[in-house]
Design a protein around this motif. Structure first.
Motif, PDB file in Angstrom:
ATOM      1  N   ILE A 138       0.836  -1.207   0.000  1.00 56.86           N
ATOM      2  CA  ILE A 138       0.000   0.000   0.000  1.00 56.86           C
ATOM      3  C   ILE A 138       0.868   1.254   0.000  1.00 56.86           C
ATOM      4  N   VAL A 139       1.856   1.310   0.900  1.00 56.43           N
ATOM      5  CA  VAL A 139       2.652   2.535   1.007  1.00 56.43           C
ATOM      6  C   VAL A 139       3.633   2.669  -0.151  1.00 56.43           C
ATOM      7  N   HIS A 140       4.178   1.568  -0.629  1.00 53.46           N
ATOM      8  CA  HIS A 140       5.097   1.655  -1.769  1.00 53.46           C
ATOM      9  C   HIS A 140       4.378   2.144  -3.014  1.00 53.46           C
ATOM     10  N   ASP A 141       3.122   1.772  -3.144  1.00 50.06           N
ATOM     11  CA  ASP A 141       2.332   2.236  -4.287  1.00 50.06           C
ATOM     12  C   ASP A 141       2.158   3.750  -4.262  1.00 50.06           C
ATOM     13  N   LYS A 142       2.281   4.333  -3.075  1.00 49.11           N
ATOM     14  CA  LYS A 142       2.159   5.787  -2.918  1.00 49.11           C
ATOM     15  C   LYS A 142       3.522   6.477  -2.886  1.00 49.11           C
ATOM     16  N   GLY A 143       4.587   5.703  -3.111  1.00 49.93           N
ATOM     17  CA  GLY A 143       5.914   6.288  -3.084  1.00 49.93           C
ATOM     18  C   GLY A 143       6.439   6.541  -1.687  1.00 49.93           C
ATOM     19  N   MET A 144       5.872   5.857  -0.696  1.00 46.95           N
ATOM     20  CA  MET A 144       6.264   6.016   0.698  1.00 46.95           C
ATOM     21  C   MET A 144       7.204   4.893   1.136  1.00 46.95           C
ATOM     22  N   PHE A 145       7.785   5.053   2.331  1.00 46.96           N
ATOM     23  CA  PHE A 145       8.631   4.032   2.926  1.00 46.96           C
ATOM     24  C   PHE A 145       7.919   3.386   4.111  1.00 46.96           C
ATOM     25  N   LEU A 146       8.313   2.136   4.395  1.00 40.49           N
ATOM     26  CA  LEU A 146       7.786   1.424   5.561  1.00 40.49           C
ATOM     27  C   LEU A 146       8.904   1.257   6.584  1.00 40.49           C
ATOM     28  N   HIS A 147       8.673   1.791   7.780  1.00 41.28           N
ATOM     29  CA  HIS A 147       9.620   1.673   8.896  1.00 41.28           C
ATOM     30  C   HIS A 147       9.050   0.724   9.936  1.00 41.28           C
ATOM     31  N   MET A 148       9.915  -0.112  10.485  1.00 44.93           N
ATOM     32  CA  MET A 148       9.513  -0.990  11.580  1.00 44.93           C
ATOM     33  C   MET A 148      10.317  -0.655  12.822  1.00 44.93           C
ATOM     34  N   ASP A 149       9.608  -0.323  13.891  1.00 41.83           N
ATOM     35  CA  ASP A 149      10.236  -0.160  15.201  1.00 41.83           C
ATOM     36  C   ASP A 149      10.336  -1.552  15.817  1.00 41.83           C
ATOM     37  N   GLY A 150      11.520  -2.125  15.750  1.00 42.08           N
ATOM     38  CA  GLY A 150      11.714  -3.497  16.215  1.00 42.08           C
ATOM     39  C   GLY A 150      12.386  -3.560  17.573  1.00 42.08           C
ATOM     40  N   ALA A 151      11.934  -2.756  18.509  1.00 44.79           N
ATOM     41  CA  ALA A 151      12.515  -2.791  19.852  1.00 44.79           C
ATOM     42  C   ALA A 151      12.431  -4.195  20.444  1.00 44.79           C
ATOM     43  N   ARG A 152      11.352  -4.917  20.115  1.00 43.12           N
ATOM     44  CA  ARG A 152      11.165  -6.295  20.598  1.00 43.12           C
ATOM     45  C   ARG A 152      11.091  -7.272  19.419  1.00 43.12           C
ATOM     46  N   ILE A 153      11.929  -7.033  18.418  1.00 39.71           N
ATOM     47  CA  ILE A 153      11.854  -7.842  17.200  1.00 39.71           C
ATOM     48  C   ILE A 153      12.192  -9.299  17.460  1.00 39.71           C
ATOM     49  N   ALA A 154      13.061  -9.587  18.421  1.00 40.59           N
ATOM     50  CA  ALA A 154      13.404 -10.979  18.713  1.00 40.59           C
ATOM     51  C   ALA A 154      12.191 -11.731  19.253  1.00 40.59           C
ATOM     52  N   ASN A 155      11.407 -11.071  20.095  1.00 42.64           N
ATOM     53  CA  ASN A 155      10.202 -11.703  20.618  1.00 42.64           C
ATOM     54  C   ASN A 155       9.202 -11.981  19.503  1.00 42.64           C
ATOM     55  N   ALA A 156       9.145 -11.087  18.515  1.00 41.79           N
ATOM     56  CA  ALA A 156       8.264 -11.296  17.371  1.00 41.79           C
ATOM     57  C   ALA A 156       8.738 -12.471  16.530  1.00 41.79           C
ATOM     58  N   ALA A 157      10.050 -12.565  16.295  1.00 37.67           N
ATOM     59  CA  ALA A 157      10.596 -13.658  15.493  1.00 37.67           C
ATOM     60  C   ALA A 157      10.280 -15.007  16.125  1.00 37.67           C
ATOM     61  N   VAL A 158      10.431 -15.087  17.444  1.00 39.86           N
ATOM     62  CA  VAL A 158      10.115 -16.333  18.150  1.00 39.86           C
ATOM     63  C   VAL A 158       8.628 -16.635  18.064  1.00 39.86           C
ATOM     64  N   SER A 159       7.807 -15.606  18.232  1.00 38.00           N
ATOM     65  CA  SER A 159       6.356 -15.798  18.160  1.00 38.00           C
ATOM     66  C   SER A 159       5.922 -16.304  16.792  1.00 38.00           C
ATOM     67  N   LEU A 160       6.529 -15.759  15.738  1.00 37.69           N
ATOM     68  CA  LEU A 160       6.177 -16.147  14.373  1.00 37.69           C
ATOM     69  C   LEU A 160       6.849 -17.445  13.934  1.00 37.69           C
ATOM     70  N   GLY A 161       7.934 -17.826  14.620  1.00 32.98           N
ATOM     71  CA  GLY A 161       8.703 -18.985  14.191  1.00 32.98           C
ATOM     72  C   GLY A 161       9.441 -18.726  12.891  1.00 32.98           C
ATOM     73  N   MET A 162       9.932 -17.490  12.711  1.00 31.63           N
ATOM     74  CA  MET A 162      10.599 -17.086  11.475  1.00 31.63           C
ATOM     75  C   MET A 162      11.949 -16.477  11.768  1.00 31.63           C
ATOM     76  N   GLU A 163      12.796 -16.439  10.724  1.00 32.54           N
ATOM     77  CA  GLU A 163      14.020 -15.668  10.790  1.00 32.54           C
ATOM     78  C   GLU A 163      13.674 -14.195  10.577  1.00 32.54           C
ATOM     79  N   PHE A 164      14.547 -13.318  11.031  1.00 36.84           N
ATOM     80  CA  PHE A 164      14.259 -11.882  10.980  1.00 36.84           C
ATOM     81  C   PHE A 164      13.908 -11.404   9.574  1.00 36.84           C
ATOM     82  N   ARG A 165      14.690 -11.848   8.612  1.00 42.71           N
ATOM     83  CA  ARG A 165      14.534 -11.320   7.259  1.00 42.71           C
ATOM     84  C   ARG A 165      13.160 -11.626   6.669  1.00 42.71           C
ATOM     85  N   GLU A 166      12.574 -12.737   7.050  1.00 41.56           N
ATOM     86  CA  GLU A 166      11.327 -13.186   6.437  1.00 41.56           C
ATOM     87  C   GLU A 166      10.184 -12.199   6.631  1.00 41.56           C
ATOM     88  N   PHE A 167      10.124 -11.548   7.800  1.00 38.57           N
ATOM     89  CA  PHE A 167       8.993 -10.650   8.052  1.00 38.57           C
ATOM     90  C   PHE A 167       9.426  -9.179   8.101  1.00 38.57           C
TER      91      PHE A 167
END
Length: 321
Positions: A138-167
């Motif tokens: 959606i945002v790329h179609d508008k010429g915008m950037f997507l930022h992720m605040d990953g202060a707890r990105i490790a907890n998200a990776a474990v929750s998703l069962g994914m490597e960081f790059r995947e999500f």
């Protein structure tokens, strides 16, 4: 202690910093640019400055850390207007985002430039890879950037069962604030830029924001075992596990109402307001909504099962009392 042996070049010219950068590139791709900073707020400042201009706006949830908990620093440094979007679960949903992507090309309006999302969100929920991919489209179609605040990105990776790059990168994220402190590092975060358009001025923005550390090796050295030995996974798995344990122990208590999905290491609950000060005498936690008695309980890399049991016992005894 190893990082403190012998002479080292300052400002990131040392071998430890170069090794940490190599590990991030191995994790996210060779074209990734890595900038180490001191704090989470500093990471978000550098991330948002790298992708925005002062006449643009940054969209985020009304609970976003950049909106609520950074003392206006993102707006001060970027000059950009933050536009908060209401959310019940801490996530930005396309139906709420799209109506706010307006005013493009109209000089009277701040131009939408960045969408910032948090992973894990401030409500303890976790975006799926598909949810992130849709927002990125959606945002790329508008010429915008997507930022992720990953202060707890490790907890998200474990929750998703994914490597960081995947999500992150593979799902369309352009800028990532990669958190370390909330998952056990002594201090330090990293800003990862995946889009070549964002790199040119990042080093200067880091210096202006007082985030260029002369003894950078003491930040970067921590990321070497963190990434190479998978320490990030062990600590995040433990924190998430402790949150699930707490949830299991309190979910059946009638006076406790869980308000959000327990996806990672945070529990949001409504409890009788009168018992909050009593609980806080023994356990620190934040009020989330004082009017409704909603509180936020966070588990950590060093939370023990004994901590969970003791808190649950106190909660039950206080409710009876």
């Amino acid at each position: 202690m190893d990082a403190n042996q012998g002479h080292a070049i300052g400002y990131g010219g040392d071998p430890l910093t170069q090794r940490a950068i190599e590990l991030f590139k191995k994790e996210f791709g060779e074209e990734t640019e890595v900038f180490f900073v001191l704090t989470g707020t500093g990471a978000n400042i550098l991330s948002l400055q790298s992708g925005s201009k002062s006449f643009q706006s940054i969209l985020c949830t009304e609970t976003a850390h950049i909106h609520v908990d950074e003392c206006g620093a993102p707006e001060k440094f970027t000059g950009s207007k933050l536009i908060p979007i209401p959310s019940q679960d801490g996530k930005i949903h396309p139906a709420d985002l799209i109506p706010r992507l307006i005013g493009f090309g109209v000089e009277h309006h701040a131009q939408p430039g960045i969408l910032s999302i948090s992973q894990v969100t401030e409500m303890g929920t976790v975006y799926s890879r598909e949810e992130i991919r849709i927002l990125a489209e959606i945002v790329h179609d508008k010429g915008m950037f997507l930022h992720m605040d990953g202060a707890r990105i490790a907890n998200a990776a474990v929750s998703l069962g994914m490597e960081f790059r995947e999500f992150t990168k593979d799902a369309g994220v352009d800028i990532l604030s990669f958190g370390g402190t909330k998952n056990g590092l002594m201090l330090g975060e990293a800003v990862l830029l995946f889009n070549p358009e964002l790199i040119a001025n990042a080093a200067y923005y880091r210096k202006q924001a007082a985030q260029l550390c002369s003894k950078m090796r003491f930040i970067s050295a921590q990321f070497i075992p963190y990434l190479e030995e998978g320490i990030w996974r062990l600590t995040a798995e433990h924190a998430n596990k402790m949150a699930k344990l707490l949830f299991q122990q309190i979910d059946s208590i009638p006076e406790v109402v869980i308000t959000q999905s327990v996806d990672a290491n945070g529990i949001f609950a409504k409890i009788p307001k009168k018992i909050i000060p009593i609980l806080r005498e023994s356990f620190f936690f934040y009020d989330w909504n004082e009017a409704t008695g909603e509180v936020r309980w966070m588990t950590s890399f060093d939370t023990t099962q004994e901590d969970i049991n003791a808190f649950t016992d106190l909660l039950k005894a206080t409710l009876k009392g």
